[in-house]
Design a protein around this motif. Sequence first.
Motif, PDB file in Angstrom:
ATOM      1  N   PRO A 155       0.832  -1.211   0.000  1.00 12.63           N
ATOM      2  CA  PRO A 155       0.000   0.000   0.000  1.00 12.63           C
ATOM      3  C   PRO A 155       0.866   1.261   0.000  1.00 12.63           C
ATOM      4  O   PRO A 155       1.969   1.269   0.543  1.00 12.63           O
ATOM      5  CB  PRO A 155      -0.783  -0.114   1.320  1.00 12.63           C
ATOM      6  N   GLU A 192      -3.321   5.150   4.469  1.00 14.09           N
ATOM      7  CA  GLU A 192      -3.416   4.049   3.510  1.00 14.09           C
ATOM      8  C   GLU A 192      -4.840   3.895   2.992  1.00 14.09           C
ATOM      9  O   GLU A 192      -5.048   3.484   1.850  1.00 14.09           O
ATOM     10  CB  GLU A 192      -2.937   2.743   4.146  1.00 14.09           C
ATOM     11  N   LEU A 193      -5.801   4.188   3.827  1.00 11.14           N
ATOM     12  CA  LEU A 193      -7.216   4.140   3.440  1.00 11.14           C
ATOM     13  C   LEU A 193      -7.772   5.558   3.491  1.00 11.14           C
ATOM     14  O   LEU A 193      -7.772   6.195   4.543  1.00 11.14           O
ATOM     15  CB  LEU A 193      -8.009   3.230   4.381  1.00 11.14           C
ATOM     16  N   THR A 228      -7.764   3.260  -1.966  1.00  9.99           N
ATOM     17  CA  THR A 228      -6.408   2.854  -1.599  1.00  9.99           C
ATOM     18  C   THR A 228      -5.560   2.842  -2.871  1.00  9.99           C
ATOM     19  O   THR A 228      -6.089   2.746  -3.977  1.00  9.99           O
ATOM     20  CB  THR A 228      -6.372   1.446  -0.967  1.00  9.99           C
TER      21      THR A 228
END
Length: 327
Positions: free
Chosen positions: A86, A94-95, A108
């Motif tokens: 990621p 990351e999200l 993502t």
Amino acid sequence: MLKLKYLFNNLDLTEMILKNWHFDQSSMEMFKYYRISSNAIYPFQCNGETRLLRYAPKSEKRKSNIQAELEFISYLRDNHYGVLEPIQSNHGEELVEVATPWGEYYATVFKRVPGMQINHTECSDDIIFSYGKALGKLHHLSSQYKTHKIRRWSYVDVLVWVEDVLRRFPGQEAALNEIKILENFFSSIPKSERNFGLVHYDFEFDNVFYDEETNSCYVIDFDDAMYHWYAMDIVQALDDLQECTPIELFHQKKECFINGYLTEYDIPNNLNELMIACRRFAKLYGYARIQRSIGEKWGNEPDWLVTLRGKLEYRLKEDVASFGTAL
């Protein structure tokens, strides 16, 4: 699978979401290689390095599942397992949760893994051995994995979701009966750290890349991961192997796969007992996802959508015919 209304190629939406990360402006030409199924996937580049933007509407995903997916991927990377990486957003996330004119989305970005999808290789014995080895190692690591934050959903949660979806549609008696059959069967099978844990659930050729330089595999797309018997991954991998292999070579390729798997982990003793049930679980879960996906219909749909809807409706009829028999 996303609802059909989310399968349209929306470049403005994609650009809005992508701007949460650094990217090469000229690489937006790569958007033409997009793919939309369970997520929208768009390739792009950052400093000449290929990356993949993945996004989906919030209504289609559980945030806890994505968070758990990213945590598991981090664990695998820490244990030197070949897996996608990621990329943090401009704000170190990351999200990312994005508000857009088309609704709210989860997004993502991942680096592209090295190598080539196994279905694009010559599928030599060495490659299939490596394929099996990668799954065995995944299950070995999964058997030792203890989540520290958020737990991914399990096959039990999936069956609850399937029932909730199907009760919104008429004429689902056979499928609802299939849920009870599977619930009763799985509840009778003993669980242990050796045979039950977090599985990939889609460990098929298009999600596994073979890297010739390292003679090893890299795995992508943990979006469908769940807690299940490890037999679930084995059955689906072998079924995919059989579909992609000439009949006269399947026994040999299966043996290569199993031998590779056994270098990292033991085959479950009750594999044969679970195989039929796992296939039926996958069929039922897929059936519910399709039913939900095509639930809405509009006038004057484009030809590609009409064709896709017809194929999906045909698959539903095929699947429902197999529901309800005793295990």
